[in-house]
Design a protein around this motif. Sequence first.
Motif, PDB file in Angstrom:
ATOM      1  N   VAL A 204      10.136  65.386  21.121  1.00 49.95           N
ATOM      2  CA  VAL A 204      10.316  64.999  19.722  1.00 49.95           C
ATOM      3  C   VAL A 204      11.058  66.100  18.966  1.00 49.95           C
ATOM      4  CG1 VAL A 204       8.254  63.548  19.722  1.00 49.95           C
ATOM      5  CG2 VAL A 204       8.059  65.949  19.049  1.00 49.95           C
ATOM      6  N   LEU A 205      11.336  65.847  17.706  1.00 49.26           N
ATOM      7  CA  LEU A 205      12.086  66.766  16.854  1.00 49.26           C
ATOM      8  C   LEU A 205      11.504  68.177  16.917  1.00 49.26           C
ATOM      9  CD1 LEU A 205      14.329  66.959  14.636  1.00 49.26           C
ATOM     10  CD2 LEU A 205      12.508  66.490  12.971  1.00 49.26           C
ATOM     11  N   ALA A 206      12.341  69.149  17.247  1.00 48.48           N
ATOM     12  CA  ALA A 206      11.884  70.534  17.420  1.00 48.48           C
ATOM     13  C   ALA A 206      11.288  71.108  16.141  1.00 48.48           C
ATOM     14  CB  ALA A 206      13.039  71.404  17.907  1.00 48.48           C
ATOM     15  N   GLY A 207      11.798  70.671  14.987  1.00 53.51           N
ATOM     16  CA  GLY A 207      11.307  71.195  13.717  1.00 53.51           C
ATOM     17  C   GLY A 207       9.832  70.926  13.472  1.00 53.51           C
ATOM     18  N   LEU A 208       9.264  69.917  14.113  1.00 50.46           N
ATOM     19  CA  LEU A 208       7.851  69.605  13.928  1.00 50.46           C
ATOM     20  C   LEU A 208       6.951  70.723  14.440  1.00 50.46           C
ATOM     21  CD1 LEU A 208       7.798  65.829  14.963  1.00 50.46           C
ATOM     22  CD2 LEU A 208       7.854  66.784  12.657  1.00 50.46           C
ATOM     23  N   PHE A 209       7.459  71.516  15.365  1.00 48.53           N
ATOM     24  CA  PHE A 209       6.648  72.571  15.958  1.00 48.53           C
ATOM     25  C   PHE A 209       6.675  73.854  15.133  1.00 48.53           C
ATOM     26  CE2 PHE A 209       7.650  69.548  19.216  1.00 48.53           C
ATOM     27  CZ  PHE A 209       6.442  69.398  19.881  1.00 48.53           C
ATOM     28  N   TYR A 210       7.327  73.806  13.967  1.00 48.92           N
ATOM     29  CA  TYR A 210       7.274  74.902  13.014  1.00 48.92           C
ATOM     30  C   TYR A 210       6.211  74.653  11.946  1.00 48.92           C
ATOM     31  CZ  TYR A 210      11.963  75.699  14.971  1.00 48.92           C
ATOM     32  OH  TYR A 210      13.025  75.896  15.819  1.00 48.92           O
ATOM     33  N   VAL A 211       5.610  73.483  11.948  1.00 51.16           N
ATOM     34  CA  VAL A 211       4.681  73.092  10.890  1.00 51.16           C
ATOM     35  C   VAL A 211       3.271  73.561  11.244  1.00 51.16           C
ATOM     36  CG1 VAL A 211       3.752  71.165   9.563  1.00 51.16           C
ATOM     37  CG2 VAL A 211       6.105  71.067  10.421  1.00 51.16           C
ATOM     38  N   PRO A 212       2.637  74.346  10.390  1.00 47.08           N
ATOM     39  CA  PRO A 212       1.300  74.861  10.688  1.00 47.08           C
ATOM     40  C   PRO A 212       0.299  73.760  11.014  1.00 47.08           C
ATOM     41  CG  PRO A 212       2.203  75.912   8.732  1.00 47.08           C
ATOM     42  CD  PRO A 212       3.132  74.783   9.075  1.00 47.08           C
ATOM     43  N   VAL A 213      -0.545  74.020  11.992  1.00 45.20           N
ATOM     44  CA  VAL A 213      -1.640  73.144  12.424  1.00 45.20           C
ATOM     45  C   VAL A 213      -1.116  71.860  13.065  1.00 45.20           C
ATOM     46  CG1 VAL A 213      -3.769  71.921  11.781  1.00 45.20           C
ATOM     47  CG2 VAL A 213      -3.172  74.088  10.648  1.00 45.20           C
TER      48      VAL A 213
ATOM     49  N   HIS B 126      18.692  59.169  13.780  1.00 40.53           N
ATOM     50  CA  HIS B 126      19.768  58.290  13.311  1.00 40.53           C
ATOM     51  C   HIS B 126      19.446  56.830  13.614  1.00 40.53           C
ATOM     52  CE1 HIS B 126      23.788  56.384  13.240  1.00 40.53           C
ATOM     53  NE2 HIS B 126      24.031  57.258  12.283  1.00 40.53           N
ATOM     54  N   GLU B 127      18.838  56.592  14.780  1.00 38.61           N
ATOM     55  CA  GLU B 127      18.517  55.228  15.182  1.00 38.61           C
ATOM     56  C   GLU B 127      17.430  54.613  14.304  1.00 38.61           C
ATOM     57  OE1 GLU B 127      18.806  54.016  19.511  1.00 38.61           O
ATOM     58  OE2 GLU B 127      16.635  54.045  19.214  1.00 38.61           O
ATOM     59  N   ALA B 128      16.602  55.478  13.692  1.00 38.80           N
ATOM     60  CA  ALA B 128      15.548  54.966  12.816  1.00 38.80           C
ATOM     61  C   ALA B 128      16.132  54.177  11.646  1.00 38.80           C
ATOM     62  CB  ALA B 128      14.701  56.122  12.289  1.00 38.80           C
ATOM     63  N   LEU B 129      17.372  54.480  11.265  1.00 41.36           N
ATOM     64  CA  LEU B 129      18.023  53.774  10.157  1.00 41.36           C
ATOM     65  C   LEU B 129      18.341  52.330  10.515  1.00 41.36           C
ATOM     66  CD1 LEU B 129      20.535  56.553   8.996  1.00 41.36           C
ATOM     67  CD2 LEU B 129      18.270  56.027   8.051  1.00 41.36           C
TER      68      LEU B 129
ATOM     69  N   TRP C  37      24.883  57.443   2.755  1.00 40.92           N
ATOM     70  CA  TRP C  37      25.450  58.791   2.821  1.00 40.92           C
ATOM     71  C   TRP C  37      24.370  59.835   2.564  1.00 40.92           C
ATOM     72  CZ3 TRP C  37      25.750  62.759  -0.762  1.00 40.92           C
ATOM     73  CH2 TRP C  37      26.584  63.822  -0.414  1.00 40.92           C
ATOM     74  N   CYS C  38      23.484  59.571   1.616  1.00 41.89           N
ATOM     75  CA  CYS C  38      22.386  60.498   1.329  1.00 41.89           C
ATOM     76  C   CYS C  38      21.447  60.625   2.527  1.00 41.89           C
ATOM     77  CB  CYS C  38      21.606  60.024   0.102  1.00 41.89           C
ATOM     78  SG  CYS C  38      22.490  60.242  -1.467  1.00 41.89           S
ATOM     79  N   GLN C  39      21.183  59.508   3.187  1.00 39.38           N
ATOM     80  CA  GLN C  39      20.319  59.554   4.364  1.00 39.38           C
ATOM     81  C   GLN C  39      20.932  60.420   5.466  1.00 39.38           C
ATOM     82  OE1 GLN C  39      19.972  55.228   4.882  1.00 39.38           O
ATOM     83  NE2 GLN C  39      17.756  55.412   4.593  1.00 39.38           N
ATOM     84  N   LEU C  40      22.211  60.228   5.711  1.00 38.47           N
ATOM     85  CA  LEU C  40      22.879  60.995   6.765  1.00 38.47           C
ATOM     86  C   LEU C  40      22.960  62.478   6.402  1.00 38.47           C
ATOM     87  CD1 LEU C  40      25.820  58.590   7.749  1.00 38.47           C
ATOM     88  CD2 LEU C  40      23.598  58.880   8.868  1.00 38.47           C
ATOM     89  N   THR C  41      23.207  62.768   5.139  1.00 38.16           N
ATOM     90  CA  THR C  41      23.275  64.163   4.699  1.00 38.16           C
ATOM     91  C   THR C  41      21.920  64.845   4.849  1.00 38.16           C
ATOM     92  OG1 THR C  41      25.022  63.613   3.112  1.00 38.16           O
ATOM     93  CG2 THR C  41      23.846  65.696   2.791  1.00 38.16           C
ATOM     94  N   PHE C  42      20.869  64.138   4.464  1.00 35.64           N
ATOM     95  CA  PHE C  42      19.518  64.674   4.599  1.00 35.64           C
ATOM     96  C   PHE C  42      19.192  64.933   6.064  1.00 35.64           C
ATOM     97  CE2 PHE C  42      14.941  64.625   4.878  1.00 35.64           C
ATOM     98  CZ  PHE C  42      14.528  65.266   3.715  1.00 35.64           C
ATOM     99  N   LYS C  43      19.619  64.017   6.936  1.00 33.44           N
ATOM    100  CA  LYS C  43      19.370  64.180   8.372  1.00 33.44           C
ATOM    101  C   LYS C  43      20.062  65.433   8.910  1.00 33.44           C
ATOM    102  CE  LYS C  43      20.496  62.109  12.822  1.00 33.44           C
ATOM    103  NZ  LYS C  43      21.474  63.172  13.124  1.00 33.44           N
TER     104      LYS C  43
ATOM    105  N   LEU D 266      20.706  68.127   7.333  1.00 33.53           N
ATOM    106  CA  LEU D 266      20.047  69.312   6.806  1.00 33.53           C
ATOM    107  C   LEU D 266      18.641  69.510   7.374  1.00 33.53           C
ATOM    108  CD1 LEU D 266      21.072  69.015   3.036  1.00 33.53           C
ATOM    109  CD2 LEU D 266      22.026  70.575   4.745  1.00 33.53           C
ATOM    110  N   MET D 267      17.901  68.405   7.520  1.00 34.40           N
ATOM    111  CA  MET D 267      16.480  68.504   7.866  1.00 34.40           C
ATOM    112  C   MET D 267      16.140  68.024   9.269  1.00 34.40           C
ATOM    113  SD  MET D 267      15.348  69.884   5.156  1.00 34.40           S
ATOM    114  CE  MET D 267      13.591  69.783   5.467  1.00 34.40           C
ATOM    115  N   GLY D 268      17.069  67.285   9.906  1.00 34.18           N
ATOM    116  CA  GLY D 268      16.811  66.833  11.271  1.00 34.18           C
ATOM    117  C   GLY D 268      16.216  65.450  11.377  1.00 34.18           C
ATOM    118  N   PHE D 269      15.802  64.854  10.261  1.00 34.96           N
ATOM    119  CA  PHE D 269      15.270  63.492  10.310  1.00 34.96           C
ATOM    120  C   PHE D 269      15.792  62.704   9.115  1.00 34.96           C
ATOM    121  CE2 PHE D 269      12.273  65.907   7.782  1.00 34.96           C
ATOM    122  CZ  PHE D 269      11.915  65.051   6.755  1.00 34.96           C
ATOM    123  N   SER D 270      15.767  61.379   9.261  1.00 39.28           N
ATOM    124  CA  SER D 270      16.330  60.502   8.234  1.00 39.28           C
ATOM    125  C   SER D 270      15.226  59.930   7.350  1.00 39.28           C
ATOM    126  CB  SER D 270      17.098  59.349   8.884  1.00 39.28           C
ATOM    127  OG  SER D 270      18.088  59.834   9.758  1.00 39.28           O
TER     128      SER D 270
END
Length: 341
Positions: free
Chosen positions: A147-156, A195-198, A251-257, A259-263
């Motif tokens: 899954v998205l690597a960024g999730l493993f930076y979230v405490p707990v 991206h596919e979630a969209l 466009w906002c959804q893609l830009t957010f993705k 920057l943050m890795g998810f849509s």
Amino acid sequence: MGVSTAPPPPTTSKTPQKQHLEAVGAYQYVLTFLFMGPFFSLLVLILLFTSLWPFSVLYLVWLYVDWDTPSQGGRRSEWMRNQAIWRQLRDYYPVKLVKTAELPPDRNYVLGAHPHGVMCTGFLCNFSTESNGFSQLFPGLRPWLAVLAGLFYVPVYRDYIMSFGLRPVSRQSLDFILSQPQLGQAVVIMVGGAHEALYSVQGEHCLTLRKRKGFVRLALRHGASLVPVYSFGENDIFRLKAFATGSWQHWCQLTFKKLMGFSPCIFWGRSLFSATSWGLLPFAVPITTVVGRPIPVPQRLHPTEEEVNHYHALYMTALKKLFEEHKESCGVPASTCLTLI
């Protein structure tokens, strides 16, 4: 070989108590998916400014020391994978796991999971828990959902998802798994990603795949067989507000993705207390996850583009065939086609 299915939930009439337990099982997954990460992130931050600050400091020290664990084996818990709450989640829809071919444990596998859906419910049930008896249906295999690597930076939250066998979808993490001396490692990658979630629109089957070839390179580097997996019904458990391509909202959804890795998606289900009201409880639509036949892949430490393209084309053909063979039995109209973008 014929189709083999995990034992289905009982077909007898459900008691009100059973229905309530199933709804709780489905609802807790949604709430955990959406809010557990932000809640503990804020909690750790807020406690720093209270008399309980030592708890946050100790956890942050632990987080620093434990930073690389998700990419180096993690902390899988069979106790967590076998909790009764996951069987309630399974029965709510219900979720089924279908086996179409043997996957011998004398080799490794890269399973491409489609579609992503809003919350990947079928894949979590079937590969990250034992609610449908994955270890009995595929003896000797050890599944790891990437899954998205960024999730493993979230405490707990990182510790919670590691207990299910979730791993970062990063080269370091996946190479570590497939380099283990023990064979039978099965990496499950949601190829379409955020991206596919969209495109998780009810009744539609649109996959982001044609330019996604990293999973094929991974399989070639390790000589791991490719396996197509399709989860029918995954796009139907929520209603999604889809914005037209080229619109400012899209466009906002893609830009957010980027920057943050998810849509960010606008979606809704039903109310916990009323089937006719809006809410976050998913619709009880059957989800059937079909695991296809393996595609043998040779080991190439430095695969060429021709080799990658060749096995990527074989994979897309196998995925389309899997979809066509099982769509009608899973409630998809015969006229429906799989769209790859």
